[in-house]
Write an enzyme that holds these catalytic residues in place. Sequence first.
Site, PDB file in Angstrom:
ATOM      1  CG  ASP A 151      -1.840  -1.204   1.262  1.00 35.53           C
ATOM      2  OD1 ASP A 151      -2.393  -1.500   2.336  1.00 35.53           O
ATOM      3  OD2 ASP A 151      -2.038  -1.822   0.218  1.00 35.53           O
ATOM      4  CG  ASP A 189     -11.262  -1.281  -0.616  1.00 37.69           C
ATOM      5  OD1 ASP A 189     -11.226  -0.409  -1.519  1.00 37.69           O
ATOM      6  OD2 ASP A 189     -10.344  -2.079  -0.388  1.00 37.69           O
TER       7      ASP A 189
HETATM    8  O1  1PR Z   1     -10.406   3.100  -4.970  1.00 37.16           O
HETATM    9  O2  1PR Z   1      -9.521   2.603  -7.253  1.00 37.16           O
HETATM   10  O3  1PR Z   1      -8.611   4.537  -5.984  1.00 37.16           O
HETATM   11  O4  1PR Z   1      -8.118   2.194  -5.334  1.00 37.16           O
HETATM   12  C1  1PR Z   1      -7.549   2.440  -4.079  1.00 37.16           C
HETATM   13  C2  1PR Z   1      -6.957   1.143  -3.628  1.00 37.16           C
HETATM   14  O5  1PR Z   1      -6.212   1.341  -2.439  1.00 37.16           O
HETATM   15  C3  1PR Z   1      -8.034   0.109  -3.315  1.00 37.16           C
HETATM   16  O6  1PR Z   1      -7.621  -1.079  -3.918  1.00 37.16           O
HETATM   17  C4  1PR Z   1      -8.021  -0.039  -1.814  1.00 37.16           C
HETATM   18  O7  1PR Z   1      -8.114  -1.432  -1.467  1.00 37.16           O
HETATM   19  C5  1PR Z   1      -6.658   0.469  -1.414  1.00 37.16           C
HETATM   20  N1  1PR Z   1      -6.736   1.285  -0.186  1.00 37.16           N
HETATM   21  C6  1PR Z   1      -7.312   2.486  -0.098  1.00 37.16           C
HETATM   22  N2  1PR Z   1      -7.137   2.953   1.175  1.00 37.16           N
HETATM   23  C7  1PR Z   1      -6.472   2.011   1.853  1.00 37.16           C
HETATM   24  C8  1PR Z   1      -6.037   2.083   3.264  1.00 37.16           C
HETATM   25  O8  1PR Z   1      -5.452   1.133   3.798  1.00 37.16           O
HETATM   26  N3  1PR Z   1      -6.314   3.219   3.869  1.00 37.16           N
HETATM   27  N4  1PR Z   1      -5.540  -0.216   1.301  1.00 37.16           N
HETATM   28  C9  1PR Z   1      -6.208   0.938   0.999  1.00 37.16           C
HETATM   29  C10 1PR Z   1      -6.176  -1.338   1.261  1.00 37.16           C
HETATM   30  C11 1PR Z   1      -5.938  -3.554   1.725  1.00 37.16           C
HETATM   31  C12 1PR Z   1      -4.959  -4.435   1.256  1.00 37.16           C
HETATM   32  C13 1PR Z   1      -4.012  -4.812   2.347  1.00 37.16           C
HETATM   33  C14 1PR Z   1      -4.574  -6.077   2.896  1.00 37.16           C
HETATM   34  C15 1PR Z   1      -3.555  -6.904   3.582  1.00 37.16           C
HETATM   35  N5  1PR Z   1      -5.411  -2.294   1.956  1.00 37.16           N
HETATM   36  O9  1PR Z   1      -4.392  -3.989   0.209  1.00 37.16           O
HETATM   37  O10 1PR Z   1      -2.790  -4.944   1.797  1.00 37.16           O
HETATM   38  O11 1PR Z   1      -5.638  -5.741   3.729  1.00 37.16           O
HETATM   39  O12 1PR Z   1      -3.148  -6.285   4.718  1.00 37.16           O
HETATM   40  P1  1PR Z   1      -2.622  -7.157   5.967  1.00 37.16           P
HETATM   41  O13 1PR Z   1      -1.994  -8.391   5.439  1.00 37.16           O
HETATM   42  O14 1PR Z   1      -1.627  -6.284   6.660  1.00 37.16           O
HETATM   43  O15 1PR Z   1      -3.846  -7.429   6.804  1.00 37.16           O
HETATM   44  P2  1PR Z   1      -9.247   3.190  -5.930  1.00 37.16           P
END
Ligand code: 1PR
Length: 529
Positions: A224, A379
């Site tokens: 991320d 999400d």
């Molecule tokens: O909505 O098309 O602009 O895409 C934004 C992308 O960024 C989406 O795919 C969304 O999942 C991701 N995202 C947005 N905000 C966050 C955040 O964390 N604030 N991350 C985010 C999402 C989820 C996974 C993460 C797993 C594993 N994070 O990508 O890596 O949950 O984590 P873990 O193993 O530590 O539990 P758009």
Amino acid sequence: MITLLDYGAGNVRSVINAIESLGESVKIVRVAEDILSAEKLVFPGVGAFGNMMQILHEKNFVEALKAYINSDRPFLGICLGLQALFKYSEEAPQLKGLGLIAGSVKRFEIDLSVPHIGWNGLNIKQDSRIFKGLNGDEKFYFVHSYHVDADDPSVILSTTNYGYEFVSSVQKGNVIATQFHPEKSGRTGLLVLDNFLKRAEKSCLPVQSPTGTILAKRIIACLDVRANDRGDLVVTKGDQYDVRENGDVRNLGKPVELARRYYEEGADEITFLNITGFRDFPLEDMPMLEVLKQTSKNVFVPLTIGGGIRDYQDKNGRRYSALEVAAEYFRSGADKISIGSDAVLIVEAYLASGRATGESSIEEISRVYGNQAVVISVDPRRVYVESPDAVAHPVIKTVIPGPEGERYCWYQCTINGGREGRDLDAITLAQVCEKLGAGEILLNCIDRDGTNMGFDIELINAVTASVSIPVIASSGAGRLEHFQEVFTETEAESALAAGIFHRREIPIEDVKNYLNDNQVEIRREIIRK
Ligand code: 1PR
């Protein structure tokens, strides 16, 4: 000098990077004459058969290609570069293929997920110089919904099993073509490519020739990425999507370095999520494009990038389509793109109008680059309800009671990085996205993100039961057992993790050893010094 036929396919940069990493230089075909004068020709393709043949005709490459291949000079076709050699494809029956090998291209007819995405083996059918140095139990990266069907068995170089046995490579004299992607198959793939480029003199058979191959479960490392308050692009990690600690954006390292480390550690794929992409405009986000370009130079497993992919109007009123954004990502080395927030808006519009427009980012990008190149990043968060008919969304009975002891919940979709909940559920989102042309679902879970509590097995089972495209389980990995659990209690084809890898709690190799010890099929990369 290697001549490369670039008809605009999604994986050209990956192939160029792989060839250059082997010390060779590449000349891109500009005119048909470049094909006719080539010493060695590489034809990479990924995406849609119809789109490819159309462009080959528009660029007048068809007759030159036929002449070159019939001259029996060294030729390597990859994926669509293999399918193009056949008479026609079910994917675009109105358009003829080059017809240089008897047979056609068929869509997988199986009750397994299609596209066939991941690492699978080869049943070797004849000796070849591309096999020099192989053991025979290696796995290669496949990403396709169609496969060739050769009338003459003597051209079959290898087959692979996925529901049934299909032809995964052919060889006719100096003409070799593979359904799998050597440029994305790690060091094993680079060895095969090197054998072709360096004209390994002797044709040989690998040491072993196993019969029957199995698609491996994939371990995906997710980065991320966002700018911290000082504007540096860092790998961060949220706890239930909250990436701040003591007010600061958590900084877990540099994207290019971490991606390289995970590649070295044996990650099967690497995903970059630009988590503030919804705010800014990807094509102005040069640092993110640069991360991709730098990474794809040294990382030869599939790269997925997501964040902010959507139609966009910049401050000067210039309109950009999501397809243009995706094209820039593919040209920068991405193999797949992932769409998050925009997919929720597209499905809401689809449900409201009851029909597809044909102009959504999912439809446009899958039409040009193939559905296997389009991932939907979901999400969702759990919403507990008293009873199954409390809401108009699919509700599941859960073994994990709610705050008031509720035994039912539904999964609410969110946009903008989990900031805004929508009146849409994750199951319906996945189903409609598949219908619109998506090839894979990245199924995150806000409740489990960064918690180390394990994957949300109930969510994964609910979504895998409702789609026939591959599903990536994501969010919550904390122990080795969590990977075993997700691969034995759900149909997920892959498991993605972030925090445990960034915090060096569990190296990828340990995950693979643990799964291998517990009879889960995984890819092992024999590190060749
Ligand atoms: O909505 O098309 O602009 O895409 C934004 C992308 O960024 C989406 O795919 C969304 O999942 C991701 N995202 C947005 N905000 C966050 C955040 O964390 N604030 N991350 C985010 C999402 C989820 C996974 C993460 C797993 C594993 N994070 O990508 O890596 O949950 O984590 P873990 O193993 O530590 O539990 P758009």
